[in-house]
Design an enzyme around this catalytic site. Structure first.
Site, PDB file in Angstrom:
ATOM      1  N   SER A 193       5.869   0.295  -6.445  1.00 42.43           N
ATOM      2  CA  SER A 193       4.708   1.055  -5.997  1.00 42.43           C
ATOM      3  C   SER A 193       5.185   2.311  -5.275  1.00 42.43           C
ATOM      4  CB  SER A 193       3.846   0.192  -5.061  1.00 42.43           C
ATOM      5  OG  SER A 193       2.707   0.904  -4.635  1.00 42.43           O
TER       6      SER A 193
ATOM      7  N   LYS B 155       3.795   2.250 -10.313  1.00 46.71           N
ATOM      8  CA  LYS B 155       2.416   2.395  -9.850  1.00 46.71           C
ATOM      9  C   LYS B 155       2.341   3.563  -8.876  1.00 46.71           C
ATOM     10  CE  LYS B 155       0.378  -0.503  -6.821  1.00 46.71           C
ATOM     11  NZ  LYS B 155      -0.283  -1.751  -6.352  1.00 46.71           N
TER      12      LYS B 155
ATOM     13  N   LYS C 147       0.128   5.552  -6.115  1.00 47.54           N
ATOM     14  CA  LYS C 147      -1.034   5.535  -5.236  1.00 47.54           C
ATOM     15  C   LYS C 147      -1.776   6.864  -5.395  1.00 47.54           C
ATOM     16  CE  LYS C 147      -0.343   1.563  -3.050  1.00 47.54           C
ATOM     17  NZ  LYS C 147      -1.325   0.457  -2.997  1.00 47.54           N
TER      18      LYS C 147
ATOM     19  N   ASP D 255      -3.300   3.221  -8.406  1.00 51.01           N
ATOM     20  CA  ASP D 255      -3.997   2.349  -7.454  1.00 51.01           C
ATOM     21  C   ASP D 255      -4.700   3.217  -6.427  1.00 51.01           C
ATOM     22  OD1 ASP D 255      -4.885   0.378  -5.755  1.00 51.01           O
ATOM     23  OD2 ASP D 255      -2.892  -0.187  -5.027  1.00 51.01           O
TER      24      ASP D 255
ATOM     25  N   GLU E 267      -6.388   0.675 -10.762  1.00 54.25           N
ATOM     26  CA  GLU E 267      -6.592  -0.439  -9.840  1.00 54.25           C
ATOM     27  C   GLU E 267      -7.556  -0.073  -8.706  1.00 54.25           C
ATOM     28  OE1 GLU E 267      -3.852  -3.316  -6.948  1.00 54.25           O
ATOM     29  OE2 GLU E 267      -2.910  -1.894  -8.319  1.00 54.25           O
TER      30      GLU E 267
ATOM     31  N   ASP F 118      -8.373  -5.724  -7.171  1.00 51.47           N
ATOM     32  CA  ASP F 118      -7.481  -6.229  -6.132  1.00 51.47           C
ATOM     33  C   ASP F 118      -8.336  -6.720  -4.974  1.00 51.47           C
ATOM     34  OD1 ASP F 118      -5.796  -6.511  -3.904  1.00 51.47           O
ATOM     35  OD2 ASP F 118      -4.732  -4.640  -4.202  1.00 51.47           O
TER      36      ASP F 118
ATOM     37  N   LYS G 299      -2.893 -11.377  -5.000  1.00 57.14           N
ATOM     38  CA  LYS G 299      -2.074 -11.383  -3.789  1.00 57.14           C
ATOM     39  C   LYS G 299      -2.387 -12.678  -3.051  1.00 57.14           C
ATOM     40  CE  LYS G 299      -1.947  -6.361  -3.208  1.00 57.14           C
ATOM     41  NZ  LYS G 299      -2.451  -5.207  -2.431  1.00 57.14           N
TER      42      LYS G 299
ATOM     43  N   GLY H 201       1.798  -6.710  -4.006  1.00 51.65           N
ATOM     44  CA  GLY H 201       2.675  -6.786  -2.846  1.00 51.65           C
ATOM     45  C   GLY H 201       2.012  -6.268  -1.586  1.00 51.65           C
TER      46      GLY H 201
END
Length: 368
Positions: free
Chosen positions: A134, A160, A162, A188, A213, A238, A262, A290
């Site tokens: 990430s 991934k 952000k 995400d 996400e 998520d 998660k 994570g």
């Protein structure tokens, strides 16, 4: 198995580099570790709660308080096994991260006493896993490209990014243009967008993403379903999924076609396995997210991610991605994969010298 006492231990792990998302920036991971002592041995776990209630309503000090005042006292009188923990705590509403930590510590102790690994207990089918990384929001796109290049060179199977309003289309386009179509790329948003942003988010379709996400608020399944109907990129949930029941509801409403699991967010590894089973029954892939875990949480997450339905690389990066020093021996990426711990329980224990060096506070809760 009888509970004899519980240790709550606060540790502080400086991050190698600051980690920025739409929710804020972290430079240190303050973590709450839980050690249960029983008449059959001890077990360790990590609480996923963060310092502030931004990702979820829970926060670290609150989790410690609810464990101390409510969860542990409820477990002292009963004969413990992993399946008994959730029913014993069911009368206490919410606090899934605190409950997850306590249940996992009990699970670790129970499995260690029986010589069984968490991976085997959950039903793992793999001994090592390709994992993803990430990448937080950076100050410049050049810095982002350098960071992605470094992680791809290390062998990570999925990147991934952000994103947030104002940091989405251009950085994604530049990463795709620079590294090519073969890189598995996801984004995400951590709930940073509003339903009115759906047409803007639909422009991400141009970049061949494996998923978008959690763009919208956790309770807005309708907005996620509308976006899913507008675009070709799969929608992953998520924060919206806190139980197997939530997963069923989201799937039936067409709000997602992928689920990020998660364990801390859903109340533990047993509920995480149920969500895995629900998704598999509906033909949906899952992956393990994570929370900047220490080695204790990382080990347990690897066991979960070795289940057959986890077909996408999870956010279970090598230790060096986040920390120079951890409470356990480091996890190292080998040919793009991390090994699933095979020892009893979660398969790792803290290294005494590292644990002591990183500890900021401890508390012992004895049996009455």
């Amino acid at each position: 198995m009888k509970l004899e006492g519980v240790e709550l231990r606060r540790v502080a792990l400086p991050l190698v580099t600051p980690f920025r998302t739409s929710l804020g920036t972290q430079t240190v991971r303050d973590a709450l570790l839980v050690r249960v002592a029983t008449d059959e041995g001890e077990g360790w776990a990590e609480c996923a709660a963060e310092d502030d209630p931004t990702y979820s309503p829970e926060y670290l000090e609150g989790a410690a308080d609810v464990i101390r005042r409510f969860l542990v006292p409820a477990l002292f009188p009963i004969d413990l096994d992993p399946a008994a923990v959730a029913p014993a705590l069911r009368h206490l509403r919410g606090h899934v991260m605190a409950k997850s930590a306590v249940e996992t510590a009990v699970l670790d102790a129970w499995l260690r006493a029986r010589g069984v690994s968490l991976a085997a207990y959950l039903g793992a089918v793999r001994r090592s896993l390709p994992v993803g990384v990430s990448v937080g929001i950076t100050d410049t796109i050049d810095e982002l490209l350098d960071t992605v290049d470094r992680h791809l060179a290390a062998g990570y199977a999925r990147v991934k990014l952000k994103i947030e309003p104002g940091w989405d289309l251009e950085p994604v386009a530049r990463v795709r243009e620079t590294f090519g179509a073969d890189v598995m790329l996801t984004v995400d948003a951590n709930t940073a967008y509003r339903p009115a942003d759906a047409r803007h988010l639909a422009e991400l379709d141009a970049y061949g993403l494996a998923m978008i996400e959690q763009p919208f608020a956790p309770d807005d399944l309708h907005a996620h379903a509308r976006l899913a109907a507008m675009i070709g990129t799969p929608i992953c949930l998520d924060e919206s999924i806190t139980s197997a029941r939530d997963a069923v509801t989201a799937i039936r409403q067409g709000a997602c076609s992928i689920i990020n699991i998660k364990p801390g967010r859903v109340g533990g590894y047993l509920e995480a396995r149920r969500i895995h089973d629900v998704a598999a029954a509906h033909g949906l892939p899952v992956w393990c997210g994570g929370m900047l875990e220490t080695g204790l949480g990382r080990a347990a997450n690897l066991a979960l991610a070795a289940l057959p339905g986890f077909t996408l690389p999870g956010d279970i990066s090598a230790t060096a991605r986040y920390y120079e020093r951890d409470v356990t021996a480091p996890f190292t990426l080998v040919n793009g994969e991390l090994a699933v711990p095979a020892g009893p329980g979660i398969g790792v224990t803290p290294e005494p010298s590292d644990l002591e060096a990183l500890t900021t506070a401890t508390e012992w809760i004895p049996a009455p």
